[in-house]
Design an enzyme around this catalytic site. Structure first.
Site, PDB file in Angstrom:
ATOM      1  CG  HIS A 147      30.078  34.323  41.974  1.00  0.00           C
ATOM      2  ND1 HIS A 147      31.284  34.539  42.408  1.00  0.00           N
ATOM      3  CD2 HIS A 147      29.861  33.107  40.952  1.00  0.00           C
ATOM      4  CE1 HIS A 147      31.933  33.578  41.766  1.00  0.00           C
ATOM      5  NE2 HIS A 147      31.273  32.513  40.876  1.00  0.00           N
ATOM      6  CD  GLU A 148      27.044  31.476  38.907  1.00  0.00           C
ATOM      7  OE1 GLU A 148      27.750  31.375  37.889  1.00  0.00           O
ATOM      8  OE2 GLU A 148      27.647  31.023  39.960  1.00  0.00           O
ATOM      9  CG  HIS A 151      30.917  33.285  36.365  1.00  0.00           C
ATOM     10  ND1 HIS A 151      32.565  33.705  36.064  1.00  0.00           N
ATOM     11  CD2 HIS A 151      30.946  32.989  37.490  1.00  0.00           C
ATOM     12  CE1 HIS A 151      33.112  32.982  37.090  1.00  0.00           C
ATOM     13  NE2 HIS A 151      31.955  32.342  38.125  1.00  0.00           N
ATOM     14  CD  GLU A 224      34.655  30.917  40.031  1.00  0.00           C
ATOM     15  OE1 GLU A 224      33.784  31.059  40.991  1.00  0.00           O
ATOM     16  OE2 GLU A 224      34.300  30.334  39.143  1.00  0.00           O
TER      17      GLU A 224
END
EC number: 3.4.24.-
Length: 290
Positions: A147-148, A151, A224
């Site tokens: 997930h990071e 980003h 997100e």
């Protein structure tokens, strides 16, 4: 470099667009008819400088400040199996996402969380909390890391800076216009600025700033969902869903500090319009439907 050029080009485009719209609407002439001597072009340049300076500086020092404020231990020489696994996992995911290897770190915090920051997708930092490593399985941690990494790959740090800078420009510009008009039209101040200008400008800036922060947080919630989808692509949808469910179970853990919340995997309990993250149940639902 492309993102920086895009950033600068967008800033210039916004300023030109505002100037053209006001010219077409005859706003400058309308002000002159009411005795309001206001140079909109000069004010616009001033607002852009003020509006973007803070955002750009924050972006450039974001990694340094994150390390300092969260006391992040950067894994330069892994000392145990967990640290070695973290480095290998991030390296593999970064290669899959076609970005440079980020710095990887651990910070002491009871909340199971993680964040990514940095001015460049090839010069980023990905950090996980001790609470994350203690409360999640390896596959769930892998999903959080993915997930990071998403980003970073999506350039969210630069994009958030761009959005914030544009909105800051509007806030400074409009608050000064409102203050100036009230000062000239209502209080009939002919030269310089009276107390009304400063009072009205400050009040307007606070109100407009609140509205602007709602827009920034809306965009943050949108990104997100994108990062969740990217995390699912890198680590598997079932693992991403499992990680979000685990976070939901730990919602009562101490929240991340306010300055890092927007870049974390999960935020604390905040009012809906001002939350940087969507509700976890909505994120889980979105992944289940994808």
């Amino acid at each position: 470099m492309f993102r920086i050029l895009l950033f600068l080009a967008t800033n210039i485009a916004v300023m030109v667009l505002i100037s053209l719209v006001f010219s077409l609407l005859g706003f400058q002439g309308l002000l002159a008819q009411n005795g309001v001597d206001l140079d909109l072009q000069a004010l616009l340049v001033y607002s852009a400088v003020i509006g973007f300076s803070g955002s750009i500086i924050s972006l450039l020092i974001s990694k340094f400040m994150a390390k300092r404020s969260m006391n992040v231990h950067v894994l330069e020489r892994p000392e145990n199996d967990t640290e070695r696994w973290l480095l290998r996992t991030v390296e593999r995911q970064a290669e899959q996402a076609n970005i440079g290897m980020p710095e990887v770190g651990i910070f002491v915090h009871a909340s199971p969380n993680a964040f990514a920051t940095g001015w460049n997708k090839n010069n980023a930092l990905v950090a996980v909390s001790t609470g994350l490593l203690e409360n999640m399985t390896q596959s769930e941690v892998e999903a959080v890391l993915a997930h990071e990494i998403s980003h970073v790959a999506n350039g969210d740090m630069v994009t958030m800076t761009l959005v914030q800078g544009v909105l800051n420009t509007f806030v400074v510009f409009l608050s000064r216009v409102i203050g100036h008009v009230v000062d000239r039209v209502v209080f009939k101040v002919e030269r310089g600025h009276g107390p009304a200008f400063w009072i009205v400008s400050i009040i307007s800036q606070v109100i407009l700033g609140i509205l602007a922060s709602m827009i920034v947080m809306w965009f943050s919630r949108y990104r997100e969902f994108r990062a969740d989808a990217g995390g699912a692509s890198l680590a598997g949808r079932s693992n991403m869903i499992a990680a979000l469910k685990r976070l939901k179970q730990n919602q009562d853990a101490p929240p991340m500090p306010e300055e890092m919340a927007a870049f974390a995997i999960s935020a604390g309990k905040v009012q809906k319009l001002f939350s940087s993250h969507p509700p976890l149940e909505k994120r889980i639902e979105a992944l289940q439907k994808s």
